[in-house]
Design a protein around this motif. Structure first.
Motif, PDB file in Angstrom:
ATOM      1  N   VAL A   1     -13.767   3.548   4.260  1.00 48.81           N
ATOM      2  CA  VAL A   1     -14.617   3.034   4.964  1.00 48.81           C
ATOM      3  C   VAL A   1     -14.310   1.836   5.663  1.00 48.81           C
ATOM      4  CG1 VAL A   1     -17.272   2.145   4.897  1.00 48.81           C
ATOM      5  CG2 VAL A   1     -16.608   4.257   3.581  1.00 48.81           C
ATOM      6  N   GLN A   2     -13.734   0.799   4.844  1.00 48.39           N
ATOM      7  CA  GLN A   2     -13.385  -0.481   5.339  1.00 48.39           C
ATOM      8  C   GLN A   2     -12.326  -1.213   4.457  1.00 48.39           C
ATOM      9  OE1 GLN A   2     -14.593  -2.693   7.990  1.00 48.39           O
ATOM     10  NE2 GLN A   2     -13.169  -4.180   7.337  1.00 48.39           N
ATOM     11  N   GLN A   3     -11.262  -1.402   5.331  1.00 50.91           N
ATOM     12  CA  GLN A   3      -9.876  -1.999   4.910  1.00 50.91           C
ATOM     13  C   GLN A   3     -10.310  -3.551   4.352  1.00 50.91           C
ATOM     14  OE1 GLN A   3      -7.046  -1.932   3.370  1.00 50.91           O
ATOM     15  NE2 GLN A   3      -5.503  -3.133   4.670  1.00 50.91           N
ATOM     16  N   LEU A   4     -10.301  -3.925   3.169  1.00 50.49           N
ATOM     17  CA  LEU A   4     -10.366  -5.401   2.695  1.00 50.49           C
ATOM     18  C   LEU A   4      -9.365  -5.430   1.251  1.00 50.49           C
ATOM     19  CD1 LEU A   4     -14.135  -5.890   2.591  1.00 50.49           C
ATOM     20  CD2 LEU A   4     -12.433  -7.019   3.960  1.00 50.49           C
ATOM     21  N   PRO A   5      -8.152  -5.822   1.529  1.00 53.77           N
ATOM     22  CA  PRO A   5      -7.155  -6.060   0.889  1.00 53.77           C
ATOM     23  C   PRO A   5      -7.451  -6.768  -0.596  1.00 53.77           C
ATOM     24  CG  PRO A   5      -6.379  -7.247   2.594  1.00 53.77           C
ATOM     25  CD  PRO A   5      -7.544  -6.603   3.146  1.00 53.77           C
ATOM     26  N   GLY A   6      -8.452  -7.783  -0.269  1.00 59.17           N
ATOM     27  CA  GLY A   6      -8.835  -8.725  -1.278  1.00 59.17           C
ATOM     28  C   GLY A   6      -9.551  -8.113  -2.450  1.00 59.17           C
ATOM     29  N   VAL A   7     -10.269  -6.803  -2.170  1.00 62.42           N
ATOM     30  CA  VAL A   7     -11.012  -6.219  -3.081  1.00 62.42           C
ATOM     31  C   VAL A   7     -10.063  -5.867  -4.476  1.00 62.42           C
ATOM     32  CG1 VAL A   7     -12.545  -4.309  -3.991  1.00 62.42           C
ATOM     33  CG2 VAL A   7     -12.421  -5.183  -1.515  1.00 62.42           C
ATOM     34  N   GLY A   8     -10.385  -6.538  -5.923  1.00 59.39           N
ATOM     35  CA  GLY A   8      -9.774  -6.280  -7.012  1.00 59.39           C
ATOM     36  C   GLY A   8      -8.635  -7.331  -7.252  1.00 59.39           C
ATOM     37  N   ALA A   9      -8.360  -8.232  -6.128  1.00 57.86           N
ATOM     38  CA  ALA A   9      -7.248  -9.157  -6.410  1.00 57.86           C
ATOM     39  C   ALA A   9      -7.812 -10.323  -6.848  1.00 57.86           C
ATOM     40  CB  ALA A   9      -6.666  -9.477  -5.085  1.00 57.86           C
ATOM     41  N   ASN A  10      -7.042 -11.496  -6.946  1.00 59.60           N
ATOM     42  CA  ASN A  10      -7.281 -12.741  -7.364  1.00 59.60           C
ATOM     43  C   ASN A  10      -8.249 -12.886  -8.678  1.00 59.60           C
ATOM     44  OD1 ASN A  10      -7.767 -15.736  -6.577  1.00 59.60           O
ATOM     45  ND2 ASN A  10      -9.942 -15.151  -6.282  1.00 59.60           N
ATOM     46  N   HIS A  11      -7.967 -11.901  -9.640  1.00 57.35           N
ATOM     47  CA  HIS A  11      -8.769 -11.902 -10.933  1.00 57.35           C
ATOM     48  C   HIS A  11      -8.310 -13.090 -11.449  1.00 57.35           C
ATOM     49  CE1 HIS A  11      -8.948 -11.084 -15.340  1.00 57.35           C
ATOM     50  NE2 HIS A  11     -10.017 -10.182 -14.746  1.00 57.35           N
ATOM     51  N   GLN A  12      -9.232 -13.897 -11.998  1.00 60.83           N
ATOM     52  CA  GLN A  12      -9.167 -15.031 -12.966  1.00 60.83           C
ATOM     53  C   GLN A  12      -9.898 -15.152 -14.104  1.00 60.83           C
ATOM     54  OE1 GLN A  12      -9.406 -18.815 -10.372  1.00 60.83           O
ATOM     55  NE2 GLN A  12      -9.105 -17.477  -8.793  1.00 60.83           N
ATOM     56  N   ASP A  13      -9.575 -15.919 -15.151  1.00 56.03           N
ATOM     57  CA  ASP A  13     -10.195 -15.983 -16.155  1.00 56.03           C
ATOM     58  C   ASP A  13      -9.780 -17.202 -16.940  1.00 56.03           C
ATOM     59  OD1 ASP A  13     -12.081 -15.166 -18.352  1.00 56.03           O
ATOM     60  OD2 ASP A  13     -10.701 -13.676 -19.028  1.00 56.03           O
ATOM     61  N   HIS A  14     -10.789 -18.051 -17.766  1.00 52.99           N
ATOM     62  CA  HIS A  14     -10.469 -19.079 -18.751  1.00 52.99           C
ATOM     63  C   HIS A  14      -9.594 -18.440 -19.784  1.00 52.99           C
ATOM     64  CE1 HIS A  14     -13.563 -21.642 -16.961  1.00 52.99           C
ATOM     65  NE2 HIS A  14     -12.446 -22.212 -16.579  1.00 52.99           N
ATOM     66  N   VAL A  15      -8.455 -19.027 -20.319  1.00 59.67           N
ATOM     67  CA  VAL A  15      -7.761 -18.606 -21.325  1.00 59.67           C
ATOM     68  C   VAL A  15      -7.743 -19.733 -22.578  1.00 59.67           C
ATOM     69  CG1 VAL A  15      -5.495 -19.405 -20.301  1.00 59.67           C
ATOM     70  CG2 VAL A  15      -5.496 -17.779 -22.207  1.00 59.67           C
ATOM     71  N   SER A  16      -7.715 -19.299 -23.831  1.00 60.44           N
ATOM     72  CA  SER A  16      -7.836 -20.432 -24.742  1.00 60.44           C
ATOM     73  C   SER A  16      -7.032 -19.991 -26.065  1.00 60.44           C
ATOM     74  CB  SER A  16      -9.226 -20.601 -25.159  1.00 60.44           C
ATOM     75  OG  SER A  16      -9.777 -19.434 -25.756  1.00 60.44           O
ATOM     76  N   PHE A  17      -6.804 -20.972 -26.822  1.00 55.94           N
ATOM     77  CA  PHE A  17      -5.660 -20.883 -27.753  1.00 55.94           C
ATOM     78  C   PHE A  17      -6.492 -21.660 -29.280  1.00 55.94           C
ATOM     79  CE2 PHE A  17      -3.864 -21.468 -23.914  1.00 55.94           C
ATOM     80  CZ  PHE A  17      -2.933 -20.368 -23.744  1.00 55.94           C
ATOM     81  N   ALA A  18      -6.486 -20.804 -30.384  1.00 57.89           N
ATOM     82  CA  ALA A  18      -7.289 -21.252 -31.391  1.00 57.89           C
ATOM     83  C   ALA A  18      -6.403 -22.211 -32.041  1.00 57.89           C
ATOM     84  CB  ALA A  18      -7.671 -20.318 -32.316  1.00 57.89           C
ATOM     85  N   VAL A  19      -6.963 -23.648 -32.406  1.00 52.35           N
ATOM     86  CA  VAL A  19      -6.371 -24.458 -33.647  1.00 52.35           C
ATOM     87  C   VAL A  19      -7.552 -24.351 -34.512  1.00 52.35           C
ATOM     88  CG1 VAL A  19      -5.532 -26.769 -33.906  1.00 52.35           C
ATOM     89  CG2 VAL A  19      -5.203 -25.590 -31.668  1.00 52.35           C
ATOM     90  N   ILE A  20      -6.926 -24.029 -35.399  1.00 51.10           N
ATOM     91  CA  ILE A  20      -7.838 -23.922 -36.864  1.00 51.10           C
ATOM     92  C   ILE A  20      -7.786 -24.779 -37.793  1.00 51.10           C
ATOM     93  CG2 ILE A  20      -8.789 -21.880 -38.432  1.00 51.10           C
ATOM     94  CD1 ILE A  20      -7.941 -19.924 -36.308  1.00 51.10           C
ATOM     95  N   PHE A  21      -8.897 -25.475 -38.445  1.00 45.39           N
ATOM     96  CA  PHE A  21      -8.686 -26.329 -39.306  1.00 45.39           C
ATOM     97  C   PHE A  21      -9.829 -25.888 -40.676  1.00 45.39           C
ATOM     98  CE2 PHE A  21      -8.462 -28.421 -35.167  1.00 45.39           C
ATOM     99  CZ  PHE A  21      -7.421 -29.248 -35.529  1.00 45.39           C
ATOM    100  N   GLU A  22      -9.210 -26.183 -41.714  1.00 45.41           N
ATOM    101  CA  GLU A  22      -9.972 -26.047 -42.815  1.00 45.41           C
ATOM    102  C   GLU A  22     -10.901 -27.083 -43.501  1.00 45.41           C
ATOM    103  OE1 GLU A  22      -9.160 -24.307 -47.535  1.00 45.41           O
ATOM    104  OE2 GLU A  22      -7.506 -25.012 -46.290  1.00 45.41           O
ATOM    105  N   TYR A  23     -12.033 -26.715 -43.837  1.00 51.32           N
ATOM    106  CA  TYR A  23     -13.112 -27.697 -44.335  1.00 51.32           C
ATOM    107  C   TYR A  23     -12.731 -28.217 -45.687  1.00 51.32           C
ATOM    108  CZ  TYR A  23     -16.557 -26.409 -40.585  1.00 51.32           C
ATOM    109  OH  TYR A  23     -17.246 -26.390 -39.586  1.00 51.32           O
ATOM    110  N   ALA A  24     -13.191 -29.206 -45.999  1.00 51.94           N
ATOM    111  CA  ALA A  24     -12.898 -29.610 -47.472  1.00 51.94           C
ATOM    112  C   ALA A  24     -13.901 -29.210 -48.341  1.00 51.94           C
ATOM    113  CB  ALA A  24     -13.232 -31.320 -47.384  1.00 51.94           C
ATOM    114  N   THR A  25     -15.103 -28.699 -47.819  1.00 53.29           N
ATOM    115  CA  THR A  25     -16.224 -28.225 -48.524  1.00 53.29           C
ATOM    116  C   THR A  25     -16.683 -27.079 -47.566  1.00 53.29           C
ATOM    117  OG1 THR A  25     -17.746 -29.871 -48.456  1.00 53.29           O
ATOM    118  CG2 THR A  25     -16.564 -29.546 -50.449  1.00 53.29           C
ATOM    119  N   PRO A  26     -17.182 -25.954 -47.934  1.00 50.98           N
ATOM    120  CA  PRO A  26     -18.166 -25.124 -46.750  1.00 50.98           C
ATOM    121  C   PRO A  26     -19.207 -25.870 -46.209  1.00 50.98           C
ATOM    122  CG  PRO A  26     -17.711 -24.054 -48.970  1.00 50.98           C
ATOM    123  CD  PRO A  26     -17.436 -25.362 -49.156  1.00 50.98           C
ATOM    124  N   GLN A  27     -19.295 -25.339 -44.689  1.00 52.65           N
ATOM    125  CA  GLN A  27     -20.180 -26.131 -43.822  1.00 52.65           C
ATOM    126  C   GLN A  27     -21.030 -25.090 -43.349  1.00 52.65           C
ATOM    127  OE1 GLN A  27     -20.449 -29.659 -43.256  1.00 52.65           O
ATOM    128  NE2 GLN A  27     -19.074 -29.687 -45.079  1.00 52.65           N
TER     129      GLN A  27
END
Length: 517
Positions: free
Chosen positions: A290-316
């Motif tokens: 119907v309509q040529q639009l090369p950008g449909v589906g392109a430019n996908h972005q997302d925030h990415v993260s990486f867990a740094v995990i710490f242990e509590y001294a006592t449960p919180q």
């Protein structure tokens, strides 16, 4: 409601009752002369896992989740990472961590520059935020709003770990603000307790804010459990949509416009399956162009993260929703936008691949996140039919700068977690621990997870890869707009719910101006 429905003609058809779609439908229905149909693939939101703030993790993998999964990614040791997305009334705002994060001043300046439309600049966004907020925090008439539909409240009675995080940030020279949505996001960033959409102890989704109060109005029809399969065109004009519900196909027609608010995966999918998109991709699946639009589906972005995990001294205890403090920071003072986006979570959250590395039973997580990753992905089709699953190639960490920044961010969080304010509260760091560069790279590839902020796949702009203009009209066709995170030229600094409210409000401003309603 679908069994009672006899009407098939409306002024506007809004596809998707997520954050932006709820804004568009709710605002358009304010005018009793305007007939609005809101179509949602999922079901209702009357569920304890939606309404109880602390239950949000239980929505993941449920029927309230599209349960998308990214394609195998060589940059993540061939992992296929889950890309959860809300399905049901309220969309993401019914299943997310409830954070109200309005984006950085320069996110909005960028949107204005890319679209060529000053109505997207920070001053304009600020006016919209003031109009939509009913802010319960300290009075700031220059930046915050009162009396709007969206109930926004600061975290109350924050857990000790959240306050310790703010003190630790201050000790590292990062300014602490009384909220994350005022002056903090006009400069280099800072740390603050979160703003949440929690009202009287319950989640108050954007659907609840905008649409629920209007249910029962004769000019608003809401269909749930109804899948939009394609947009119907006559020549180059969108005239309606085809839907599937309980195995039955139906067509609904729009006198004025169809608005797609299906999110950064389903919006490009439906566009392509309706004949709007990259010609090669459509040809591959035998879909008439119907309509040529090369950008449909392109430019996908997302925030990415990486867990740094710490242990509590006592449960919180775990506070509201378990995420009470956030840190945005620019590692270099010359940056226009923060490059760090770190969220504190009051329980251990490893990825599936790092869960076997010794996760403490009682602990907390600091997600070291990239606020503006350079990697770009794509949404593609696996077939021409509504039941053919989309192929999502996030390409996380495909840009070499992202891996470098990931290691810097992880090391920054390790330093943060070792600060004096955590003494007596935290026993020590559990993951990733002291690793050499090569081992830390391996950990990062295995630990990388989404912040659930997929966007950009039908971007607003003026170049050849743009899909919509500054009024959110799809290029090359009439009667079709997009209002959701897929129009973002780049991901905003922070969680995307609040910016999606602005996108919905901007769509309504443009529609009202066009039709004088």
């Amino acid at each position: 409601m679908s069994s009672e429905l006899k009407k098939h003609h409306f002024d506007f058809i809004v596809c998707g009752a997520g954050t932006a779609g709820s804004v568009v439908a709710g605002r358009l229905a304010e005018n009793p002369e305007v007939e609005v149909l809101l179509i949602e693939a999922g079901g209702g939101d009357e569920h304890p896992h939606v309404l109880e703030p602390g239950n949000w993790p239980l929505n993941l993998g449920s029927e309230r989740d599209w349960n998308f999964v990214g394609a195998a990614n060589p940059h993540l040791n061939d992992r296929k990472i889950p890309l959860n997305m809300g399905r049901g009334l309220g969309g993401g705002s019914s299943v997310n961590v409830m954070l109200w994060a309005r984006g950085h001043k320069n996110d909005w300046e960028d949107f204005a520059a890319q679209s060529g439309d000053p109505a997207w600049n920070y001053a304009s966004a600020l006016k919209i935020y003031q109009r939509v907020e009913d802010y319960q925090g300290a009075c700031d008439p220059v930046r915050r709003g009162k009396g709007g539909p969206v109930h926004v409240a600061p975290v109350r009675d924050a857990q000790p770990i959240a306050n310790a995080m703010l003190s630790a940030a201050a000790g590292m020279g990062i300014p602490v603000f009384d909220n994350p949505n005022g002056a903090m996001m006009e400069g280099r960033g800072g740390a603050a307790l979160n703003d949440l959409i929690v009202k009287d102890g319950r989640r108050n989704s954007i659907y609840r804010a905008y649409v629920a109060p209007r249910r029962g109005q004769p000019n608003l029809t809401v269909l749930t459990d109804t899948l939009v399969s394609r947009v119907l065109f006559r020549d180059q004009r969108a005239i309606g949509v085809q839907t599937i519900s309980n195995g039955q196909t139906e067509c609904f027609y729009a006198n004025h416009e169809v608005i797609l608010s299906l999110g950064a995966v389903n919006t490009p999918k439906v566009l392509m399956q309706s004949g709007v998109g990259p010609e090669e991709e459509l040809q591959r699946h035998g879909i008439a162009l119907v309509q040529q639009l090369p950008g449909v589906g392109a430019n996908h972005q997302d925030h990415v993260s990486f867990a740094v995990i710490f242990e509590y001294a006592t449960p919180q205890a775990v506070g509201y929703g378990g995420s009470e403090a956030t840190l945005y920071w620019s590692s270099d003072s010359t940056l226009r936008l923060p490059d760090m986006f770190h969220c504190q979570v009051e329980f251990p959250v490893p990825s599936a691949e790092t869960a076997s590395l010794g996760v403490p039973v009682h602990g907390w997580t600091m997600f070291a996140g990239l606020a503006h990753p350079e990697s770009r992905g794509r949404v593609k089709l696996s077939g021409p039919n509504v039941t053919d699953a989309p192929i999502i190639e996030p390409n996380t960490l495909s840009h070499p700068a992202d891996l470098r920044n990931a290691l810097e961010n992880i090391r920054f969080v390790q330093e943060l977690g070792a600060q004096a304010p955590f003494k007596g509260l935290v026993k020590g760091e559990s993951l990733p621990g002291k690793l050499n560069t090569q081992s830390l790279e391996h950990y990062a590839r295995n630990a990388a997870v989404t912040y659930w902020h997929q966007c950009g796949t039908a971007k607003m702009g003026q170049d050849a890869m743009s899909v919509v203009d500054g009024q959110l009209r799809v290029y090359g066709v009439q009667g079709l707009r997009i209002a959701d995170a897929s129009i973002m030229p780049h991901v905003t600094s922070g969680n995307t719910m609040a910016p999606c409210v602005v996108i919905g409000e901007r769509a309504v401003e443009a529609i009202r101006a066009t039709y004088d309603i």
